[in-house]
Design an enzyme around this catalytic site. Structure first.
Site, PDB file in Angstrom:
ATOM      1  CG  MET A   1      25.182  11.120 112.524  1.00 47.20           C
ATOM      2  SD  MET A   1      24.153  12.334 113.359  1.00 47.20           S
ATOM      3  CE  MET A   1      24.648  12.096 115.046  1.00 47.20           C
TER       4      MET A   1
ATOM      5  CG  HIS B   1      30.859   4.439 113.922  1.00 53.41           C
ATOM      6  ND1 HIS B   1      31.423   5.300 114.831  1.00 53.41           N
ATOM      7  CD2 HIS B   1      29.591   4.853 113.745  1.00 53.41           C
ATOM      8  CE1 HIS B   1      30.528   6.198 115.186  1.00 53.41           C
ATOM      9  NE2 HIS B   1      29.413   5.959 114.550  1.00 53.41           N
TER      10      HIS B   1
ATOM     11  CD  GLN C   1      19.724   5.458 115.306  1.00 51.77           C
ATOM     12  OE1 GLN C   1      19.697   6.649 115.524  1.00 51.77           O
ATOM     13  NE2 GLN C   1      20.838   4.836 114.946  1.00 51.77           N
TER      14      GLN C   1
ATOM     15  CB  VAL D   1      32.121  -2.174 120.013  1.00 48.71           C
ATOM     16  CG1 VAL D   1      33.604  -2.363 120.302  1.00 48.71           C
ATOM     17  CG2 VAL D   1      31.732  -2.973 118.776  1.00 48.71           C
TER      18      VAL D   1
ATOM     19  CB  SER E   1      30.530  10.249 118.645  1.00 53.11           C
ATOM     20  OG  SER E   1      30.635   9.358 117.574  1.00 53.11           O
TER      21      SER E   1
END
Ligand code: PAF
Length: 280
Positions: free
Chosen positions: A30, A37, A155, A178, A188
Site C-alpha cells: 500500500m 517492504h 494476513q 524487520v 507504516s
C-alpha cells in the site's frame, strides 16, 4: 524500472517476460515503503527473474472509522526506493480500475474462520478486503509467486488459505519481520506515534519475548501468561485488542503442548494500532 498506471501498459511489459518463461514475482504493497517492504523486495529479487511491486491503498480493507483518508501516501519516495532495490515494474492502479463497479459492488473473497478471529474480530471485513484485493491483483499481474510479510501473520495465513482453497498456482513466499534497533516491528502506522509513544512502543515485542521465554521454560497456562502480558501493556498505557498464544498453522486455540505455537498481539498506542507476533 517501468511504472504502469494502466493494466494494458503493465501487460505489454509482462507479455514478453511470460513468453520467455521468466519467473514473475509480485510484492503487493500500500506504499509508504520502509525497510520491511524492502526486505520483501529483496526476497522477490532473489527468487524471481522479474519483480513487480504494486502500490494501491485498498479502500475495501479499511473500516468506516479507520484511516483510509489519512493513510500516508508517499509515491515519489516509494518509486525511488523501489528503483534502488532493483524492482523491474511498479503497477499503481486507480481505484476505478481495480473496482470498476466500486469496491462495495465487487465480487468478494471471504476466507471463513481465519478471517473472523483476532484482528478479524476487531476489524470486521478487513480480511475480506485484503483477500478480495489480493485476488484481483493476482489476476491482473498473474505472477508465479508473491511475497507477504510475517509481521502480518494472520494476513499471511488468510492469503495462503485463499490460494489453497481456490487452487491457485501462485507460490506464497514469506518475508521475515524487520525490526527497528529497539525491537519495534516496522510498520507504516508507526508514523502515527508521538515521540513519547515511540519510546514505549517496543514494549509489545518485549512482552512477546517474555511470553516466549515463559513457554520455553515449560509454562503451560497460556491464558495466565497472556493475561500478565496484557496487564503489563495496559499499565504502561497501551489499549490491547488481544494477546494470545495460538496454533501456528490455523490460529485456533492450541489443543496440545505439542502444537506448533504462535504468540500474537495487537494493541493501540495513541492513534496507532500496533501488531506483532513471534514463533513460540
Ligand atoms: O499488507 C498490506 O500492505 C496490504 O494488506 C496488502 C497485502 C498490500 C493488500 O492491500
Amino acid at each position: 524500472m517501468e511504472t504502469a498506471a494502466e493494466l494494458a501498459q503493465m501487460n505489454s511489459a509482462l507479455t514478453g517476460r511470460r513468453a520467455a518463461g521468466d519467473r514473475i514475482v509480485l510484492v503487493p504493497t500500500m506504499g509508504n515503503l520502509h525497510h520491511g517492504h524492502l526486505s520483501l523486495l529483496r526476497k522477490a529479487r532473489d527468487y524471481g527473474d522479474y519483480v513487480v511491486a504494486t502500490i494501491f491503498v485498498n479502500p475495501f480493507q479499511f473500516g468506516e472509522n479507520e484511516d483510509f483518508d489519512s493513510y500516508p501516501r508517499t509515491l515519489k519516495t516509494d518509486l525511488q526506493r523501489l528503483e534502488a532495490m532493483g524492482c523491474d515494474l511498479v503497477f499503481v492502479p486507480k481505484i476505478k480500475d481495480v473496482y470498476p463497479r466500486g469496491p462495495e459492488h465487487a465480487t468478494q473473497i471471504e476466507v471463513p474462520d481465519l478471517s473472523s478471529i483476532l484482528c478479524g474480530q476487531q476489524r470486521p471485513g478487513f480480511f475480506r478486503g485484503v483477500a478480495t484485493v489480493v485476488n484481483i491483483l493476482f489476476n491482473m499481474v498473474r505472477p508465479d509467486a508473491a511475497v507477504f510479510g510475517e509481521k502480518d501473520y494472520q494476513q499471511l495465513l488468510v492469503i495462503r488459505r485463499m490460494v489453497d482453497d481456490l487452487h491457485m498456482t501462485i507460490e506464497i513466499l514469506v518475508g521475515e519481520t524487520v525490526r527497528e534497533r529497539d525491537g519495534l516491528a516496522m510498520s507504516s502506522r508507526n508514523n502515527y506515534l508521538t515521540p513519547a509513544e515511540r519510546e514505549l512502543a517496543p514494549m509489545i515485542f518485549k512482552q512477546l519475548q517474555k511470553v516466549r521465554a515463559e513457554l520455553r521454560a515449560g509454562e503451560g497456562d497460556f491464558k495466565a501468561v497472556c493475561k500478565r502480558a496484557t496487564d503489563a501493556l495496559e499499565a504502561a498505557g497501551f489499549k490491547p485488542d488481544y494477546f494470545e498464544v495460538r496454533r501456528a498453522q490455523d490460529l485456533n486455540i492450541p489443543t496440545s503442548i505439542d502444537d506448533e505455537l504462535r504468540i500474537l498481539a495487537a494493541a493501540w498506542l495513541g492513534k496507532a494500532r500496533l501488531i506483532d507476533n513471534l514463533a513460540a
